[in-house]
Motif scaffolding. Structure first.
Motif, PDB file in Angstrom:
ATOM      1  N   VAL A 171       0.842  -1.201   0.000  1.00 54.94           N
ATOM      2  CA  VAL A 171       0.000   0.000   0.000  1.00 54.94           C
ATOM      3  C   VAL A 171       0.876   1.250   0.000  1.00 54.94           C
ATOM      4  CG1 VAL A 171      -1.697   1.329   1.321  1.00 54.94           C
ATOM      5  CG2 VAL A 171      -1.979  -1.145   1.072  1.00 54.94           C
ATOM      6  N   ILE A 172       1.967   1.224   0.745  1.00 63.87           N
ATOM      7  CA  ILE A 172       2.877   2.370   0.770  1.00 63.87           C
ATOM      8  C   ILE A 172       3.489   2.584  -0.610  1.00 63.87           C
ATOM      9  CG2 ILE A 172       5.081   3.207   1.692  1.00 63.87           C
ATOM     10  CD1 ILE A 172       4.198   1.850   4.366  1.00 63.87           C
ATOM     11  N   VAL A 173       3.858   1.516  -1.293  1.00 61.00           N
ATOM     12  CA  VAL A 173       4.384   1.628  -2.662  1.00 61.00           C
ATOM     13  C   VAL A 173       3.315   2.229  -3.574  1.00 61.00           C
ATOM     14  CG1 VAL A 173       5.231   0.343  -4.659  1.00 61.00           C
ATOM     15  CG2 VAL A 173       6.080  -0.208  -2.382  1.00 61.00           C
ATOM     16  N   LEU A 174       2.066   1.774  -3.451  1.00 58.07           N
ATOM     17  CA  LEU A 174       0.976   2.344  -4.253  1.00 58.07           C
ATOM     18  C   LEU A 174       0.808   3.831  -3.975  1.00 58.07           C
ATOM     19  CD1 LEU A 174      -1.783  -0.427  -4.092  1.00 58.07           C
ATOM     20  CD2 LEU A 174      -0.397   0.247  -6.073  1.00 58.07           C
ATOM     21  N   GLU A 175       0.917   4.236  -2.709  1.00 63.35           N
ATOM     22  CA  GLU A 175       0.825   5.656  -2.378  1.00 63.35           C
ATOM     23  C   GLU A 175       1.909   6.452  -3.099  1.00 63.35           C
ATOM     24  OE1 GLU A 175      -0.937   6.465   1.973  1.00 63.35           O
ATOM     25  OE2 GLU A 175       0.982   5.421   1.985  1.00 63.35           O
ATOM     26  N   LEU A 176       3.113   5.918  -3.121  1.00 67.35           N
ATOM     27  CA  LEU A 176       4.230   6.615  -3.748  1.00 67.35           C
ATOM     28  C   LEU A 176       4.063   6.750  -5.258  1.00 67.35           C
ATOM     29  CD1 LEU A 176       7.183   5.042  -1.747  1.00 67.35           C
ATOM     30  CD2 LEU A 176       6.300   7.372  -1.551  1.00 67.35           C
ATOM     31  N   VAL A 177       3.606   5.701  -5.919  1.00 68.14           N
ATOM     32  CA  VAL A 177       3.531   5.746  -7.384  1.00 68.14           C
ATOM     33  C   VAL A 177       2.249   6.376  -7.912  1.00 68.14           C
ATOM     34  CG1 VAL A 177       5.118   3.803  -7.679  1.00 68.14           C
ATOM     35  CG2 VAL A 177       2.656   3.390  -7.665  1.00 68.14           C
ATOM     36  N   THR A 178       1.190   6.390  -7.093  1.00 66.71           N
ATOM     37  CA  THR A 178      -0.061   6.985  -7.570  1.00 66.71           C
ATOM     38  C   THR A 178      -0.265   8.407  -7.058  1.00 66.71           C
ATOM     39  OG1 THR A 178      -1.393   6.157  -5.717  1.00 66.71           O
ATOM     40  CG2 THR A 178      -1.233   4.740  -7.675  1.00 66.71           C
ATOM     41  N   GLY A 179       0.420   8.776  -5.992  1.00 68.41           N
ATOM     42  CA  GLY A 179       0.227  10.094  -5.399  1.00 68.41           C
ATOM     43  C   GLY A 179      -1.079  10.213  -4.650  1.00 68.41           C
ATOM     44  N   ARG A 180      -1.683   9.088  -4.284  1.00 68.50           N
ATOM     45  CA  ARG A 180      -2.959   9.076  -3.557  1.00 68.50           C
ATOM     46  C   ARG A 180      -2.748   8.519  -2.161  1.00 68.50           C
ATOM     47  NH1 ARG A 180      -7.244   9.131  -7.609  1.00 68.50           N
ATOM     48  NH2 ARG A 180      -6.272   9.095  -9.646  1.00 68.50           N
ATOM     49  N   LYS A 181      -3.672   8.804  -1.267  1.00 66.36           N
ATOM     50  CA  LYS A 181      -3.597   8.305   0.105  1.00 66.36           C
ATOM     51  C   LYS A 181      -4.163   6.889   0.181  1.00 66.36           C
ATOM     52  CE  LYS A 181      -3.192  12.535   2.417  1.00 66.36           C
ATOM     53  NZ  LYS A 181      -1.863  12.651   2.903  1.00 66.36           N
ATOM     54  N   ALA A 182      -3.752   6.158   1.227  1.00 64.14           N
ATOM     55  CA  ALA A 182      -4.174   4.766   1.403  1.00 64.14           C
ATOM     56  C   ALA A 182      -5.678   4.632   1.523  1.00 64.14           C
ATOM     57  CB  ALA A 182      -3.510   4.159   2.630  1.00 64.14           C
ATOM     58  N   ASN A 183      -6.343   5.645   2.053  1.00 63.58           N
ATOM     59  CA  ASN A 183      -7.795   5.586   2.215  1.00 63.58           C
ATOM     60  C   ASN A 183      -8.506   6.287   1.062  1.00 63.58           C
ATOM     61  OD1 ASN A 183      -7.118   8.170   2.895  1.00 63.58           O
ATOM     62  ND2 ASN A 183      -8.136   8.167   4.877  1.00 63.58           N
ATOM     63  N   HIS A 184      -7.847   6.358  -0.096  1.00 64.19           N
ATOM     64  CA  HIS A 184      -8.451   6.979  -1.286  1.00 64.19           C
ATOM     65  C   HIS A 184      -9.765   6.279  -1.611  1.00 64.19           C
ATOM     66  CE1 HIS A 184      -8.793   8.785  -5.243  1.00 64.19           C
ATOM     67  NE2 HIS A 184      -9.039   7.581  -5.707  1.00 64.19           N
ATOM     68  N   GLY A 185     -10.793   7.032  -1.828  1.00 67.93           N
ATOM     69  CA  GLY A 185     -12.109   6.479  -2.134  1.00 67.93           C
ATOM     70  C   GLY A 185     -13.086   6.837  -1.038  1.00 67.93           C
ATOM     71  N   ASP A 186     -14.144   6.067  -0.960  1.00 69.53           N
ATOM     72  CA  ASP A 186     -15.140   6.332   0.079  1.00 69.53           C
ATOM     73  C   ASP A 186     -14.811   5.535   1.337  1.00 69.53           C
ATOM     74  OD1 ASP A 186     -15.953   3.704  -0.405  1.00 69.53           O
ATOM     75  OD2 ASP A 186     -17.585   4.313  -1.721  1.00 69.53           O
ATOM     76  N   GLU A 187     -15.738   5.499   2.286  1.00 70.17           N
ATOM     77  CA  GLU A 187     -15.477   4.819   3.548  1.00 70.17           C
ATOM     78  C   GLU A 187     -15.350   3.306   3.411  1.00 70.17           C
ATOM     79  OE1 GLU A 187     -19.858   5.169   2.960  1.00 70.17           O
ATOM     80  OE2 GLU A 187     -18.264   6.636   2.966  1.00 70.17           O
ATOM     81  N   GLU A 231     -10.915  -3.267 -14.890  1.00 69.76           N
ATOM     82  CA  GLU A 231     -11.640  -2.581 -15.966  1.00 69.76           C
ATOM     83  C   GLU A 231     -10.825  -2.520 -17.255  1.00 69.76           C
ATOM     84  OE1 GLU A 231     -12.595   1.199 -14.238  1.00 69.76           O
ATOM     85  OE2 GLU A 231     -14.127   0.346 -12.918  1.00 69.76           O
ATOM     86  N   GLY A 232      -9.618  -3.094 -17.234  1.00 67.20           N
ATOM     87  CA  GLY A 232      -8.785  -3.141 -18.424  1.00 67.20           C
ATOM     88  C   GLY A 232      -8.026  -1.864 -18.725  1.00 67.20           C
ATOM     89  N   LYS A 233      -7.988  -0.954 -17.758  1.00 69.59           N
ATOM     90  CA  LYS A 233      -7.270   0.307 -17.954  1.00 69.59           C
ATOM     91  C   LYS A 233      -5.772   0.064 -17.773  1.00 69.59           C
ATOM     92  CE  LYS A 233     -11.073   3.038 -16.122  1.00 69.59           C
ATOM     93  NZ  LYS A 233     -11.497   3.893 -15.000  1.00 69.59           N
ATOM     94  N   PRO A 234      -4.950   0.747 -18.577  1.00 71.88           N
ATOM     95  CA  PRO A 234      -3.490   0.595 -18.413  1.00 71.88           C
ATOM     96  C   PRO A 234      -3.033   1.102 -17.044  1.00 71.88           C
ATOM     97  CG  PRO A 234      -4.035   1.769 -20.447  1.00 71.88           C
ATOM     98  CD  PRO A 234      -5.302   1.629 -19.667  1.00 71.88           C
ATOM     99  N   ILE A 235      -2.092   0.412 -16.450  1.00 72.73           N
ATOM    100  CA  ILE A 235      -1.604   0.792 -15.130  1.00 72.73           C
ATOM    101  C   ILE A 235      -0.966   2.176 -15.154  1.00 72.73           C
ATOM    102  CG2 ILE A 235       0.668  -0.295 -15.345  1.00 72.73           C
ATOM    103  CD1 ILE A 235      -1.520  -0.142 -12.171  1.00 72.73           C
ATOM    104  N   VAL A 236      -0.415   2.553 -16.292  1.00 70.78           N
ATOM    105  CA  VAL A 236       0.231   3.866 -16.380  1.00 70.78           C
ATOM    106  C   VAL A 236      -0.762   5.007 -16.129  1.00 70.78           C
ATOM    107  CG1 VAL A 236      -0.007   4.225 -18.873  1.00 70.78           C
ATOM    108  CG2 VAL A 236       1.971   5.155 -17.679  1.00 70.78           C
ATOM    109  N   GLU A 237      -2.045   4.764 -16.385  1.00 72.71           N
ATOM    110  CA  GLU A 237      -3.067   5.785 -16.116  1.00 72.71           C
ATOM    111  C   GLU A 237      -3.262   6.026 -14.623  1.00 72.71           C
ATOM    112  OE1 GLU A 237      -6.737   4.871 -18.044  1.00 72.71           O
ATOM    113  OE2 GLU A 237      -5.874   5.018 -20.048  1.00 72.71           O
ATOM    114  N   ILE A 253       5.270  11.404 -11.880  1.00 67.96           N
ATOM    115  CA  ILE A 253       6.057  10.221 -12.244  1.00 67.96           C
ATOM    116  C   ILE A 253       5.983  10.002 -13.748  1.00 67.96           C
ATOM    117  CG2 ILE A 253       6.179   7.709 -12.072  1.00 67.96           C
ATOM    118  CD1 ILE A 253       5.366   7.998  -9.160  1.00 67.96           C
ATOM    119  N   LYS A 254       4.798  10.135 -14.313  1.00 70.52           N
ATOM    120  CA  LYS A 254       4.645   9.931 -15.753  1.00 70.52           C
ATOM    121  C   LYS A 254       5.415  10.986 -16.540  1.00 70.52           C
ATOM    122  CE  LYS A 254       0.068   9.719 -15.938  1.00 70.52           C
ATOM    123  NZ  LYS A 254      -1.283   9.498 -16.444  1.00 70.52           N
ATOM    124  N   GLY A 255       5.548  12.200 -16.002  1.00 74.70           N
ATOM    125  CA  GLY A 255       6.191  13.280 -16.715  1.00 74.70           C
ATOM    126  C   GLY A 255       7.710  13.276 -16.631  1.00 74.70           C
TER     127      GLY A 255
END
Length: 83
Positions: free
Chosen positions: A32-48, A62-68, A74-76
Motif C-alpha cells: 500500500v505504501i508503494v501504491l501511495e508513492l507511485v499513484t500520489g494518492r492516500k491509502a484511504n483513497h475512495g469512500d469509507e 476494468e482493463g485500464k493501463p496501469i500507467v493511467e 512520475i509519468k512526466g
C-alpha cells in the motif's frame, strides 16, 4: 501478536476480520505504501468502504493501463540519463 493495530487502507481486508496476525499484514501494508508513492494518492483513497488497493485493483479489472493510475509527476519524468 494477538491484535491488529493500524489505519484503514493499510490492513489487508481479510485480516481485519480475524484475530490471527502474521507477517503477511506487513507485506500488504508495504504494498500500500508503494501504491501511495507511485499513484500520489492516500491509502484511504475512495469512500469509507474503498481503499487505494481496491481502487487500483478495480482500475486493472476494468482493463485500464496501469500507467493511467500513476502520479502525473512520475509519468512526466524523463528517463534517467537522457537530456
Amino acid at each position: 501478536m494477538s491484535s491488529i493495530a493500524g489505519a484503514f487502507g493499510y490492513i489487508a481486508p481479510e485480516y481485519a476480520r480475524i484475530t490471527r496476525v502474521n507477517e503477511k499484514i506487513d507485506v500488504y501494508s508495504f504494498g500500500v505504501i508503494v501504491l501511495e508513492l507511485v499513484t500520489g494518492r492516500k491509502a484511504n483513497h475512495g469512500d469509507e468502504c474503498t481503499s487505494l488497493a481496491e481502487w487500483v485493483w478495480r482500475h486493472l479489472q476494468e482493463g485500464k493501463p496501469i500507467v493511467e493510475a500513476l502520479d502525473e509527476e512520475i509519468k512526466g519524468r524523463e528517463k534517467c540519463g537522457s537530456n
